[in-house]
Design an enzyme around this catalytic site. Structure first.
Site, PDB file in Angstrom:
ATOM      1  N   ASP A  45      29.223  20.381  44.791  1.00 48.04           N
ATOM      2  CA  ASP A  45      28.947  20.537  46.222  1.00 48.04           C
ATOM      3  C   ASP A  45      27.618  21.256  46.476  1.00 48.04           C
ATOM      4  O   ASP A  45      27.091  21.933  45.598  1.00 48.04           O
ATOM      5  CB  ASP A  45      30.051  21.387  46.878  1.00 48.04           C
ATOM      6  CG  ASP A  45      31.367  20.643  47.012  1.00 48.04           C
ATOM      7  OD1 ASP A  45      31.477  19.532  46.477  1.00 48.04           O
ATOM      8  OD2 ASP A  45      32.277  21.198  47.650  1.00 48.04           O
ATOM      9  N   ASP A  46      27.146  21.114  47.710  1.00 43.74           N
ATOM     10  CA  ASP A  46      26.061  21.904  48.300  1.00 43.74           C
ATOM     11  C   ASP A  46      24.647  21.448  47.941  1.00 43.74           C
ATOM     12  O   ASP A  46      23.695  21.978  48.485  1.00 43.74           O
ATOM     13  CB  ASP A  46      26.184  23.401  47.985  1.00 43.74           C
ATOM     14  CG  ASP A  46      27.452  24.025  48.557  1.00 43.74           C
ATOM     15  OD1 ASP A  46      28.270  23.271  49.122  1.00 43.74           O
ATOM     16  OD2 ASP A  46      27.628  25.248  48.436  1.00 43.74           O
TER      17      ASP A  46
ATOM     18  N   HIS B 134      29.031  16.438  52.722  1.00 42.05           N
ATOM     19  CA  HIS B 134      29.524  17.817  52.782  1.00 42.05           C
ATOM     20  C   HIS B 134      28.953  18.465  54.048  1.00 42.05           C
ATOM     21  O   HIS B 134      28.636  19.639  54.048  1.00 42.05           O
ATOM     22  CB  HIS B 134      29.055  18.538  51.521  1.00 42.05           C
ATOM     23  CG  HIS B 134      29.779  19.818  51.207  1.00 42.05           C
ATOM     24  ND1 HIS B 134      31.145  19.944  51.255  1.00 42.05           N
ATOM     25  CD2 HIS B 134      29.309  21.045  50.826  1.00 42.05           C
ATOM     26  CE1 HIS B 134      31.476  21.193  50.916  1.00 42.05           C
ATOM     27  NE2 HIS B 134      30.390  21.868  50.657  1.00 42.05           N
TER      28      HIS B 134
ATOM     29  N   HIS C 283      26.356  22.415  56.156  1.00 39.37           N
ATOM     30  CA  HIS C 283      27.432  23.177  55.508  1.00 39.37           C
ATOM     31  C   HIS C 283      28.285  23.915  56.543  1.00 39.37           C
ATOM     32  O   HIS C 283      28.521  25.127  56.473  1.00 39.37           O
ATOM     33  CB  HIS C 283      26.884  24.165  54.468  1.00 39.37           C
ATOM     34  CG  HIS C 283      27.908  24.502  53.422  1.00 39.37           C
ATOM     35  ND1 HIS C 283      28.797  25.539  53.572  1.00 39.37           N
ATOM     36  CD2 HIS C 283      28.215  23.913  52.245  1.00 39.37           C
ATOM     37  CE1 HIS C 283      29.592  25.571  52.507  1.00 39.37           C
ATOM     38  NE2 HIS C 283      29.260  24.601  51.692  1.00 39.37           N
TER      39      HIS C 283
ATOM     40  N   HIS D 220      29.319  23.832  41.900  1.00 39.50           N
ATOM     41  CA  HIS D 220      28.172  23.752  42.809  1.00 39.50           C
ATOM     42  C   HIS D 220      26.906  23.588  41.976  1.00 39.50           C
ATOM     43  O   HIS D 220      26.619  24.463  41.147  1.00 39.50           O
ATOM     44  CB  HIS D 220      28.107  25.027  43.675  1.00 39.50           C
ATOM     45  CG  HIS D 220      29.335  25.227  44.518  1.00 39.50           C
ATOM     46  ND1 HIS D 220      30.506  25.754  44.012  1.00 39.50           N
ATOM     47  CD2 HIS D 220      29.579  24.923  45.820  1.00 39.50           C
ATOM     48  CE1 HIS D 220      31.416  25.785  44.972  1.00 39.50           C
ATOM     49  NE2 HIS D 220      30.892  25.285  46.077  1.00 39.50           N
TER      50      HIS D 220
HETATM   51 ZN   LIG Z   1      30.121  23.878  50.032  1.00 39.79          ZN
END
Ligand SMILES: [Zn+2]
Length: 244
Positions: free
Chosen positions: A54-55, A105, A109, A196
């Site tokens: 993620d991210d 995502h 965020h 991440h």
């Molecule tokens: Zn995240």
């Protein structure tokens, strides 16, 4: 002459139609085409796991991760933050080119629970449009930031919702040893791992865990392939945490 034959002809016609219908209903169910089956030759008792990141994308860490995954022939799933895409569009293109699954995502965020319909569309559908412009039309599944969902998330997602079953909390520290150990200890068949790709320690841990888990017979697939492999047909608005 022909007048008495007409009813018999009609009866025969009706019989043929009835038999044909009966036959149709007794046909075996149509098999669902499965591209994953073609890509992934089946192995009895295979242990499958999906790595998710993620991210990102983040230049400097995501590219190292992609290098490491390519060296190992491993496919992963990336849930991208809209505002990050402009920093490294070439990394998103590379993910797609190298066979990884990508998803959204949100744009910034943002926790999606509690958003209005318009705000949700801006965060989720806005990012999807942007990604599709970059890498072509495709399904982009949703991972809600923080894993928080409300009753509207399922209704508005317009895709499957992917959460996770293994979380080493890699954002908590940069202790590669701890994160790797967590992954080696907690990962089982069908798990979806949350990491991440914005931290160098997460990249190192992920690659170390890939090596360790492969030695134990695990194979790494995208979330889409994991569900497909387990005969799960993804539904829009449905939450998936694992496929054991
Ligand atoms: Zn995240």
């Amino acid at each position: 002459m022909g007048e008495w034959k007409r009813p018999e002809y009609l009866i025969r016609l009706v019989l043929v139609v009835v038999l044909a219908l009966f036959g149709l209903t007794r046909l075996p169910p149509k098999s669902v085409p499965s591209s994953g089956d073609l890509q992934l030759p089946g192995v009895e008792g295979e242990k499958l796991v999906a790595l998710t990141f993620d991210d990102g994308p983040r230049p400097g860490t995501t590219d190292c991760l992609l290098d490491g995954l390519a060296q190992r022939g491993v496919k992963a799933t990336f849930f991208l933050v809209g505002t990050q895409i402009s920093y490294a569009p070439e990394l998103v293109e590379r993910m797609v080119r190298e066979g990884h699954q990508i998803g959204v995502h949100t744009l910034e965020h943002t926790a999606v629970a509690g958003l209005s319909r318009e705000e949700f569309a801006h965060q989720v559908e806005g990012t999807r449009r942007w990604l599709c412009q970059l890498v072509g039309e495709r399904e982009l599944w949703l991972r809600p930031p923080y894993g928080i969902v409300d009753e509207h998330t399922a209704q508005w997602a317009d895709s499957p919702i992917v959460l996770w079953s293994v979380d080493p909390e890699d954002w908590r520290d940069t202790d590669t040893r701890r994160i790797t150990q967590h992954l080696l200890t907690h990962t089982g068949d069908g798990d979806i791992i949350l990491l991440h790709d914005i931290y160098p320690s997460s990249v190192d841990s992920a690659l170390a865990a890939v090596d360790g888990l492969r030695e134990r017979g695990f194979r790494f697939v995208t979330v889409e392939q994991l569900l497909e492999r387990r005969g799960i047909v993804p539904q829009n608005g449905q939450i998936y945490r694992q496929a054991g």
